[in-house]
Design a protein around this motif. Sequence first.
Motif, mmCIF file in Angstrom:
data_model
loop_
_atom_site.group_PDB
_atom_site.id
_atom_site.type_symbol
_atom_site.label_atom_id
_atom_site.label_comp_id
_atom_site.label_asym_id
_atom_site.label_seq_id
_atom_site.Cartn_x
_atom_site.Cartn_y
_atom_site.Cartn_z
ATOM 1 N N UNK A 109 -41.913 -49.972 12.594
ATOM 2 C CA UNK A 109 -42.861 -48.899 12.866
ATOM 3 C C UNK A 109 -42.313 -47.907 13.870
ATOM 4 N N UNK A 110 -41.591 -48.399 14.887
ATOM 5 C CA UNK A 110 -40.973 -47.495 15.851
ATOM 6 C C UNK A 110 -39.910 -46.633 15.178
ATOM 7 N N UNK A 111 -39.107 -47.227 14.297
ATOM 8 C CA UNK A 111 -38.110 -46.445 13.556
ATOM 9 C C UNK A 111 -38.779 -45.319 12.767
ATOM 10 N N UNK A 112 -39.838 -45.669 12.052
ATOM 11 C CA UNK A 112 -40.540 -44.664 11.250
ATOM 12 C C UNK A 112 -41.173 -43.594 12.134
ATOM 13 N N UNK A 113 -41.825 -44.016 13.222
ATOM 14 C CA UNK A 113 -42.525 -43.063 14.090
ATOM 15 C C UNK A 113 -41.560 -42.065 14.718
ATOM 16 N N UNK A 114 -40.417 -42.553 15.201
ATOM 17 C CA UNK A 114 -39.422 -41.652 15.787
ATOM 18 C C UNK A 114 -38.882 -40.693 14.735
ATOM 19 N N UNK A 115 -38.665 -41.203 13.524
ATOM 20 C CA UNK A 115 -38.182 -40.340 12.448
ATOM 21 C C UNK A 115 -39.161 -39.243 12.101
ATOM 22 N N UNK A 116 -40.452 -39.591 11.984
ATOM 23 C CA UNK A 116 -41.455 -38.576 11.686
ATOM 24 C C UNK A 116 -41.612 -37.592 12.841
ATOM 25 N N UNK A 117 -41.560 -38.093 14.070
ATOM 26 C CA UNK A 117 -41.768 -37.222 15.224
ATOM 27 C C UNK A 117 -40.627 -36.205 15.371
ATOM 28 N N UNK A 118 -39.404 -36.632 15.108
ATOM 29 C CA UNK A 118 -38.239 -35.766 15.327
ATOM 30 C C UNK A 118 -37.844 -34.946 14.108
ATOM 31 N N UNK A 119 -38.451 -35.188 12.964
ATOM 32 C CA UNK A 119 -38.016 -34.491 11.745
ATOM 33 C C UNK A 119 -38.442 -33.032 11.758
ATOM 34 N N UNK A 120 -37.540 -32.176 11.336
ATOM 35 C CA UNK A 120 -37.874 -30.758 11.172
ATOM 36 C C UNK A 120 -37.207 -30.137 9.946
ATOM 37 N N UNK A 121 -36.177 -30.814 9.388
ATOM 38 C CA UNK A 121 -35.504 -30.250 8.223
ATOM 39 C C UNK A 121 -36.452 -30.156 7.028
ATOM 40 N N UNK A 122 -37.275 -31.199 6.822
ATOM 41 C CA UNK A 122 -38.218 -31.144 5.704
ATOM 42 C C UNK A 122 -39.233 -30.036 5.898
ATOM 43 N N UNK A 123 -39.675 -29.827 7.132
ATOM 44 C CA UNK A 123 -40.627 -28.748 7.388
ATOM 45 C C UNK A 123 -39.991 -27.381 7.135
ATOM 46 N N UNK A 124 -38.728 -27.231 7.500
ATOM 47 C CA UNK A 124 -38.038 -25.967 7.237
ATOM 48 C C UNK A 124 -37.873 -25.722 5.742
ATOM 49 N N UNK A 125 -37.700 -26.795 4.977
ATOM 50 C CA UNK A 125 -37.463 -26.648 3.541
ATOM 51 C C UNK A 125 -38.747 -26.460 2.752
ATOM 52 N N UNK A 126 -39.804 -27.168 3.137
ATOM 53 C CA UNK A 126 -40.991 -27.236 2.295
ATOM 54 C C UNK A 126 -42.205 -26.484 2.841
ATOM 55 N N UNK A 127 -42.202 -26.114 4.118
ATOM 56 C CA UNK A 127 -43.367 -25.478 4.724
ATOM 57 C C UNK A 127 -43.043 -24.025 5.029
#
Length: 288
Positions: A198-216
């Motif tokens: 869960x910590x791995x997933x949470x850190x990944x979601x919190x730090x992600x921005x490439x998907x937001x740049x591509x899809x949002x």
Amino acid sequence: MIRTTWPQKLFTVVNYMFLSLLSLTMLIPLLHILAGSLSGNSALMAGEVTVFPVDFTWSNYQVVFTDPAIWRAFAITVLVTVSGTAISLFLTCLMAYGLSRNVKGSSIILLLVVFTIIFQAPMIPTYILVKSLGMLNSLWALIIPGAISAFNMIIMVSFFRNIPDGLIESARIDGAGEYRTLFQIVIPLSLPSLLTIGLFYAVGYWNSYMQALQYIRKPSLHPLQVKLRQMIVESDVDSLLQSTMASMQSAEGIKMASIIFATIPILLIYPWIQKHFVKGAMLGSVKG
């Protein structure tokens, strides 16, 4: 009492020195940014700030905290992190439990999962898939494409296989189905690994921005990391400097305060999970 030889003592000293220096290389930049966020404009412009604040002030944080766009991005990031982590853990547990029971074809499926670690999907086909599913300009685009991590799922498979078969068989004798066995027996026994994953997933979601740049494309749906990137890379902080409150502040100080604002939440969560971190990772990676 076990006596240690001088080579062992020397190794321990060198190891501690090396790890201490390595920790400082990670800690000093964070302390510098924290000191800069609490320092005055003149000290920042003169380059007088090291790891201690100069001309202590809260003004940079006042500018950040009064920006509604940052709070909107923060709320979106929290929503994506919490919901995404819950969905990822749910799907990972379902798939890992099925593969850990050695059902027919599980070895082939597990091989395909490992294949995705070595050969990841290219960006353009992934974008076309997200677009065809109607998830563009939607928060689902930040959650669904990365809902299951192959690495995390393999760790869970290994952990589930360490659970004694006698517990599973006793549950089946008592009339429990697969889902009841999973949620009432397997998952309660897997809390250390679940917290780690869960910590791995949470850190990944919190730090992600490439998907937001591509899809949002809607600025109102940008998460915190994209907003932070706009302020640091694209100098979006200049709009804040037009206000009366920020007229005497440094753009660098506001950027540093924004970095600390985006970093503190995940740093506050880690100590609560840290005691389970090593135990969960080792239990999920070592069989026996």
